[in-house]
Design an enzyme around this catalytic site. Structure first.
Site, short mmCIF file in Angstrom:
data_model
loop_
_atom_site.label_atom_id
_atom_site.label_comp_id
_atom_site.label_asym_id
_atom_site.label_seq_id
_atom_site.Cartn_x
_atom_site.Cartn_y
_atom_site.Cartn_z
N LEU A 39 44.34 -59.25 -41.08
CA LEU A 39 45.16 -60.27 -40.59
C LEU A 39 44.72 -61.37 -40.06
CD1 LEU A 39 47.97 -57.87 -38.85
CD2 LEU A 39 48.37 -59.43 -40.86
N GLY A 40 43.39 -61.23 -39.43
CA GLY A 40 42.66 -62.35 -38.75
C GLY A 40 41.34 -61.88 -38.18
N GLY A 42 38.43 -62.79 -35.05
CA GLY A 42 37.97 -63.77 -33.81
C GLY A 42 36.72 -63.27 -33.31
N GLY A 43 36.29 -63.84 -32.11
CA GLY A 43 34.73 -63.58 -31.67
C GLY A 43 34.77 -62.29 -31.43
N PHE A 44 35.85 -61.37 -31.06
CA PHE A 44 35.62 -59.92 -30.67
C PHE A 44 35.80 -58.79 -31.80
CE2 PHE A 44 36.86 -60.52 -26.07
CZ PHE A 44 35.63 -61.14 -25.68
N GLY A 45 36.32 -59.26 -33.20
CA GLY A 45 36.40 -58.41 -34.12
C GLY A 45 37.49 -58.92 -35.02
N ASP A 161 46.86 -67.74 -22.94
CA ASP A 161 46.56 -68.05 -24.23
C ASP A 161 47.80 -68.20 -24.98
OD1 ASP A 161 45.28 -69.36 -26.22
OD2 ASP A 161 44.48 -67.31 -27.29
#
Length: 648
Positions: A39-40, A42-45, A161
């Protein structure tokens, strides 16, 4: 299709594979969840769309895989800590119907994972492709999201956010759902003025948040900028003139009409000077209701915020707080009363807690232990604030009449569970789960009343595991401290209340049916009940709520895990038992069936207290709804815990 979760592979495998055809990695997490697609990232996984293979309907869910890109031991440890904090926040906040529920959190293959409810629908960013939002859509957005944000702030969390990509319009009911709490910050009393890490999307980030000092009002700012973007379809950076230090969003409306009343609300939401901005959700809500309150659709009522969130508008005058008194009783090691303190509860200037609806699965198995039905249930609970971000969820148990005890034909039963008799129970509150170690620690830190309490008595450590190794006297002290702090008469349930709440309208040995399995409860699976199967023997407690099934009243962990103390002293059967559901205490001598029983009790041979529900240590027959256990009230066993009750 099955997506490999190995970050160095990510191969797409055909349906039905248990292992990746390319790297050989297992495709199912904890033998239950398997990924379908990414799905996506980011910086954490990474985030995966996944399937829960344990449920008959194979419902979709979301896998979040912790895979930080940061380097360095300290940075990685900080990232792991943030991921763990996200799981804790989701467990706390996911009870709200417009925040995704945390389904599981665990480590597999040396990587951390959390499993989250999948929200089917479009983000507001996707919805914007259909055209700019009108004033009516923006006012509806605020009415839908402000109660959610109130709930988040009430639990001392700042989202940090809020933006169109993190708001989903749920397809099933058109409600807006707030997602992605990975950037959220748990607020402590000492942290509001401390500069921290800057987190959040720059275009929607409040000035004070950009300086590392987020406040509750920072979320309101982000919500306001989101509204401006949806109204204009222009980048937030184009809607603010830094040379003039003012917002120029009206210049980008392109004919989209916005009234002065909505403009006033939006202007104040996006004030760059913090003191001029709205300071609370309730303040925004008051202005919104003043301008748009009469337009509320009576067939789709919006909640009213007055220091709390109400699920439906109340057209009657608000309830007037009433004074009431109750006794807090302390007993000595022999069970004799040594102190009775009368507490006068004064009126509370804030409205009472409002019941919140929650959903759960009700599972039924056949005599062989196979699941034959899984249906959705819904109940209401009151959330008590214990402080430091901790809550206590109390389920509303409806009143009713039931048959207590069992006939001689029930497997594993004994005469202490007879004779059967009818008991009428008044409505009351009961803990959704047994009291956890984290909840115990918080209340045990409250001022002492009569006896000291260990902050960490349990053998099996874990903040979300049930507290155990606590005596009946310890529990009475804990309840007294909680009562004094909250101002409500919290107590142990009576034995009759416990069985009524455990059965939840069923008459079978277990609320799940005629047998029990270790997929549904924590007990000694080396033994079976009736025609049921054998299973796992975990030899320790589980975190509360780990088994994703509740009884029809919405109570979890009724069978097994820990025995639960009740208020009643022990009796060898129900002869002469009261029919009002109250504690069958020794003080009511007229309730003794005969003189012999009176003498036995007087001599102290039954100076024990009742426990219900069985534990991780016991065979399944001990976990039946009707089974009765007894222990000395001073005993400390690593399989004895409790859940609390409170009169309505």
């Amino acid at each position: 299709m099955s997506q490999c979760l190995n970050p160095d592979c990510l191969h797409i495998n055909p349906e039905g594979c248990n292992f990746c055809q390319k790297c050989g990695s297992k495709l199912r997490l904890v033998e239950r969840y398997y990924a379908k697609s990414i799905l996506g990232q980011g910086g954490f996984g990474r985030t995966f769309l996944a399937v829960d293979d344990f449920k008959p309907s194979k419902p979709p869910c979301v896998i979040k895989q912790f895979l930080p890109q940061a380097q360095g031991t300290a940075t990685l440890e900080k990232a792991a800590q943030l991921f763990d904090q996200e799981a804790q926040r989701l467990e706390l906040l996911g009870k709200h119907s417009q925040i995704p529920e945390l389904l599981a959190y665990f480590t597999a293959d040396n990587r951390q994972y959390l499993i989250q409810e999948f929200i089917e629908g479009e983000t507001l960013e996707q919805e914007l492709d259909k055209g700019a939002f009108t004033e009516n859509k923006i006012s509806s957005l605020l009415k839908d999201l402000l109660p959610v944000l109130y709930f988040v702030h009430k639990h001392k969390v700042i989202h940090r956010d809020i933006k169109p990509e993190n708001i989903i319009r749920r397809a099933s009911d058109n409600k807006l759902v707030l997602v992605d709490f990975g950037a959220a910050k748990q607020v402590h009393s000492t942290s509001m003025s401390v500069t921290g890490t800057v987190i959040g999307s720059a275009a929607y980030c409040a000035p004070e948040q950009a300086m590392g000092k987020p406040q509750y009002g920072s979320d309101l700012y982000s919500l306001g900028v989101t509204c401006l973007y949806l109204l204009t379809q222009a980048s937030p950076s184009d809607l603010y003139d830094p040379l003039e230090a003012q917002w120029v969003w009206r210049e980008h409306l392109n004919g989209n009409h916005v009234s002065d009343k909505l403009g006033e609300i939006l202007d104040r939401l996006v004030e760059t000077v913090f003191k001029k901005r709205y300071q609370s959700v309730a303040e925004v809500w008051a202005h919104l209701r003043r301008y748009y309150g009469k337009q509320t659709n009576p067939t789709n009522p919006q909640p009213v915020i007055q220091e709390t969130v109400k699920q439906t508008p109340n057209t009657t005058p608000p309830a007037v707080p009433q004074k009431f008194k109750f006794d807090i009783v302390t007993v000595n090691s022999m069970g004799r009363e040594i102190n009775r303190e009368t507490v006068k509860q004064t009126p509370n200037t804030t409205p009472p807690a409002v019941p919140q609806k929650f959903k759960f699965d009700i599972v039924t198995v056949n005599s062989m232990g196979r699941e034959i039905n899984r249906r959705p249930g819904q109940a209401e609970c009151i959330i008590e604030d214990l402080g430091n971000g901790l809550i206590l969820e109390m389920v509303l148990i409806p009143g009713g009449t039931f048959t207590m005890g069992v006939p001689s034909g029930e497997t594993g039963s004994s005469d202490v569970e007879r004779p059967q008799h009818r008991v009428t129970i008044k409505p009351f509150l009961m803990g959704k789960y047994p009291v956890t170690q984290e909840q115990w620690r918080q209340v045990a830190s409250f001022p002492k009343l009569q006896r000291g309490l260990s902050l960490d008595p349990s053998r099996f450590k874990g903040l979300n595991r049930p507290v155990e190794s606590v005596s009946w006297y310890d529990v009475m002290e804990w309840c007294a401290r909680l009562s004094k702090r909250i101002g409500k008469p919290y107590r142990l349930p009576s034995e009759a209340e416990w069985e009524y709440a455990a059965r939840a309208g069923t008459t079978s040995p277990f609320h799940v049916g005629d047998t029990l399995t270790t997929d549904l409860a924590n007990y000694d699976g080396n033994y079976s009940y009736s025609s049921g199967p054998k299973g796992a023997y975990r030899r320790q407690t589980n975190p509360v709520g780990q088994f994703q099934n509740a009884n029809a009243f919405g109570l979890y962990d009724i069978h097994g895990n820990v025995w639960e103390w009740c208020a009643d002293p022990w009796r060898e059967g129900y002869g002469g038992a009261p029919s009002d559901g109250g504690v069958w205490d020794y003080g009511n001598n007229n309730r003794y069936e005969n003189l012999v029983e009176h003498l036995v009790n007087f001599l102290g041979k039954t100076d024990r207290r009742v426990l219900r529900g069985g534990s991780w240590f016991n065979v399944p027959g001990y976990c039946r709804c009707a089974n009765r256990g007894r222990f000395d009230p001073g005993s400390l066993k690593n399989y004895n815990g409790f859940r609390v009750a409170c009169a309505l």
